[in-house]
Design a protein around this motif. Structure first.
Motif, PDB file in Angstrom:
ATOM      1  N   GLY A 165       7.660   3.786  -9.836  1.00 44.24           N
ATOM      2  CA  GLY A 165       8.525   4.123  -8.711  1.00 44.24           C
ATOM      3  C   GLY A 165       7.785   4.214  -7.399  1.00 44.24           C
ATOM      4  N   MET A 166       8.536   4.529  -6.331  1.00 40.35           N
ATOM      5  CA  MET A 166       8.034   4.649  -4.965  1.00 40.35           C
ATOM      6  C   MET A 166       7.372   3.329  -4.554  1.00 40.35           C
ATOM      7  SD  MET A 166       7.084   8.764  -4.858  1.00 40.35           S
ATOM      8  CE  MET A 166       5.376   8.544  -4.705  1.00 40.35           C
ATOM      9  N   ALA A 167       6.118   3.345  -4.116  1.00 42.68           N
ATOM     10  CA  ALA A 167       5.481   2.103  -3.653  1.00 42.68           C
ATOM     11  C   ALA A 167       5.363   1.077  -4.777  1.00 42.68           C
ATOM     12  CB  ALA A 167       4.106   2.402  -3.069  1.00 42.68           C
ATOM     13  N   LYS A 168       5.219   1.528  -6.009  1.00 38.96           N
ATOM     14  CA  LYS A 168       5.139   0.594  -7.144  1.00 38.96           C
ATOM     15  C   LYS A 168       6.473  -0.120  -7.335  1.00 38.96           C
ATOM     16  CE  LYS A 168       2.234  -1.015 -10.196  1.00 38.96           C
ATOM     17  NZ  LYS A 168       1.546  -0.111 -11.143  1.00 38.96           N
ATOM     18  N   ASN A 169       7.566   0.558  -7.006  1.00 36.60           N
ATOM     19  CA  ASN A 169       8.881  -0.080  -7.072  1.00 36.60           C
ATOM     20  C   ASN A 169       9.024  -1.138  -5.978  1.00 36.60           C
ATOM     21  OD1 ASN A 169      11.584  -0.438  -8.019  1.00 36.60           O
ATOM     22  ND2 ASN A 169      12.322   0.879  -6.385  1.00 36.60           N
ATOM     23  N   VAL A 170       8.478  -0.872  -4.790  1.00 34.72           N
ATOM     24  CA  VAL A 170       8.462  -1.880  -3.728  1.00 34.72           C
ATOM     25  C   VAL A 170       7.695  -3.112  -4.198  1.00 34.72           C
ATOM     26  CG1 VAL A 170       7.744  -2.389  -1.355  1.00 34.72           C
ATOM     27  CG2 VAL A 170       8.629  -0.112  -1.930  1.00 34.72           C
ATOM     28  N   TYR A 171       6.540  -2.872  -4.780  1.00 28.34           N
ATOM     29  CA  TYR A 171       5.704  -3.963  -5.302  1.00 28.34           C
ATOM     30  C   TYR A 171       6.453  -4.784  -6.354  1.00 28.34           C
ATOM     31  CZ  TYR A 171       2.097  -5.935  -8.423  1.00 28.34           C
ATOM     32  OH  TYR A 171       1.356  -6.747  -9.232  1.00 28.34           O
ATOM     33  N   SER A 172       7.098  -4.114  -7.313  1.00 27.50           N
ATOM     34  CA  SER A 172       7.813  -4.811  -8.381  1.00 27.50           C
ATOM     35  C   SER A 172       8.960  -5.642  -7.822  1.00 27.50           C
ATOM     36  CB  SER A 172       8.352  -3.802  -9.404  1.00 27.50           C
ATOM     37  OG  SER A 172       7.301  -3.084 -10.010  1.00 27.50           O
ATOM     38  N   ASN A 173       9.656  -5.104  -6.821  1.00 24.01           N
ATOM     39  CA  ASN A 173      10.752  -5.837  -6.201  1.00 24.01           C
ATOM     40  C   ASN A 173      10.253  -7.073  -5.461  1.00 24.01           C
ATOM     41  OD1 ASN A 173      13.771  -4.540  -5.966  1.00 24.01           O
ATOM     42  ND2 ASN A 173      12.246  -2.996  -6.490  1.00 24.01           N
TER      43      ASN A 173
ATOM     44  N   ILE B 267       0.850  -1.188   0.000  1.00 29.45           N
ATOM     45  CA  ILE B 267       0.000   0.000   0.000  1.00 29.45           C
ATOM     46  C   ILE B 267       0.888   1.241   0.000  1.00 29.45           C
ATOM     47  CG2 ILE B 267      -1.771   1.295   1.249  1.00 29.45           C
ATOM     48  CD1 ILE B 267      -2.631  -1.317   2.577  1.00 29.45           C
ATOM     49  N   GLY B 268       0.594   2.200  -0.871  1.00 28.10           N
ATOM     50  CA  GLY B 268       1.356   3.443  -0.839  1.00 28.10           C
ATOM     51  C   GLY B 268       1.274   4.224  -2.135  1.00 28.10           C
TER      52      GLY B 268
ATOM     53  N   SER C 119       4.357   1.787   2.031  1.00 30.47           N
ATOM     54  CA  SER C 119       5.403   2.699   1.570  1.00 30.47           C
ATOM     55  C   SER C 119       4.811   4.098   1.551  1.00 30.47           C
ATOM     56  CB  SER C 119       5.883   2.282   0.175  1.00 30.47           C
ATOM     57  OG  SER C 119       6.886   3.144  -0.291  1.00 30.47           O
ATOM     58  N   ASP C 120       5.125   4.867   2.593  1.00 30.49           N
ATOM     59  CA  ASP C 120       4.483   6.165   2.823  1.00 30.49           C
ATOM     60  C   ASP C 120       5.442   7.287   2.454  1.00 30.49           C
ATOM     61  OD1 ASP C 120       2.977   8.314   3.761  1.00 30.49           O
ATOM     62  OD2 ASP C 120       3.664   8.035   5.825  1.00 30.49           O
ATOM     63  N   TYR C 121       5.219   7.885   1.281  1.00 32.33           N
ATOM     64  CA  TYR C 121       6.054   8.985   0.814  1.00 32.33           C
ATOM     65  C   TYR C 121       5.495  10.352   1.202  1.00 32.33           C
ATOM     66  CZ  TYR C 121       9.536   6.401  -1.861  1.00 32.33           C
ATOM     67  OH  TYR C 121      10.599   5.597  -2.230  1.00 32.33           O
ATOM     68  N   CYS C 122       4.449  10.355   2.012  1.00 33.75           N
ATOM     69  CA  CYS C 122       3.886  11.604   2.555  1.00 33.75           C
ATOM     70  C   CYS C 122       3.401  12.555   1.459  1.00 33.75           C
ATOM     71  CB  CYS C 122       4.889  12.312   3.461  1.00 33.75           C
ATOM     72  SG  CYS C 122       5.276  11.401   4.955  1.00 33.75           S
TER      73      CYS C 122
END
Length: 253
Positions: free
Chosen positions: A41-49, A6-7, A114-117
């Motif tokens: 990128g950001m949370a989507k990059n976490v997801y892809s990883n 989530i993010g 993944s909270d990028y605020c």
């Protein structure tokens, strides 16, 4: 194993080119574009990883309800130096946790936030996610407080750890669950520093924190051991910084 990420997600754009002369109109280099690379990128990059690291897991992504976020970097190809980054930040709507989403969070084995605020995840929403989840990880740029007490593990970097706005009472009571990344020195959990197994040549730090978080959650889901998970997360971050741009690492746990 079922994992929910989530993010806020963004479009990462790396535009590579050369600078061979100065702008005659102002003291700036003239950038001549040669190649453009884009990815989530950001949370989507976490997801892809996580998808790459845990191919047998069922992984679902929940991004921001509205608003496009773009990070456009102009990079000198010869030096890999980022000359300029141009951001578009939304606006982003807050996430609403309805009954359907609440059930998904409760059913997942691991929830990764993944909270990028950027506005999607106010502290009240984060508290509810942590309360509903069986096991939860968060990487946040917010000042830490009791809103984060129900997360199993909180990941921040060393600069974020130095934020003077953290609630000292939270740090006293729950500092044991805060994992602080230390760059080339690895990561610290509580008072224990877990160093990387080997040094790598750093080409680009973009997305390294995302890869660390993904490796941390994926490895913990398979081993249930946080020290083992941090060691693997160090490997993932090291692999990420050894490449140009934002990449999905693919390593065996």
């Amino acid at each position: 194993m079922k994992i929910i990420v989530i993010g806020e997600d963004c479009l990462d754009v790396f535009e590579y080119g050369v600078c061979t002369r100065l702008n005659p109109e102002a003291p700036t280099p003239v950038f001549v574009s040669g190649q453009k690379v884009t990815n989530g990128g950001m949370a989507k990059n976490v997801y892809s990883n996580i998808k790459a690291l845990a191919p047998d897991a069922e992984v679902e992504f929940i991004g921001q309800p509205g608003g496009d976020i773009i990070k456009h970097r102009y990079v000198d190809r010869a030096s890999n130096y980022i000359l300029l980054r141009v951001d578009h930040d939304g606006p982003v709507d807050s996430l609403i946790i309805d009954d359907k989403l609440a059930s998904k969070i409760q059913e997942a084995d691991i929830v990764v936030v993944s909270d990028y605020c950027k506005g999607m995840l106010p502290v009240e929403t984060l508290s509810e996610i942590a309360r509903l989840a069986k096991v939860s990880f968060i990487d946040t740029k917010k000042a830490l407080g009791y809103w984060a007490k129900d997360f199993a593990w909180v990941k921040i970097n060393s600069k974020e750890w130095d934020n003077p706005n953290h609630d000292p009472n939270f740090i006293r009571d729950f500092g044991f669950k805060v994992i602080v990344t230390l760059g080339e020195r690895g990561a610290r959990v509580g008072k224990t520093v877990i160093a990387p197994e080997r040094k790598v040549e750093v080409k680009d730090v973009s997305g390294a924190g995302d890869s660390f978080l993904a490796g941390l959650a994926a490895a913990y889901g398979m081993t249930q051991n946080i020290d083992t998970a941090i060691r693997f997360a160090n490997k993932c971050a090291g692999e990420a910084v050894s490449h140009r741009g934002v990449v999905s690492v693919n390593m065996s746990i």
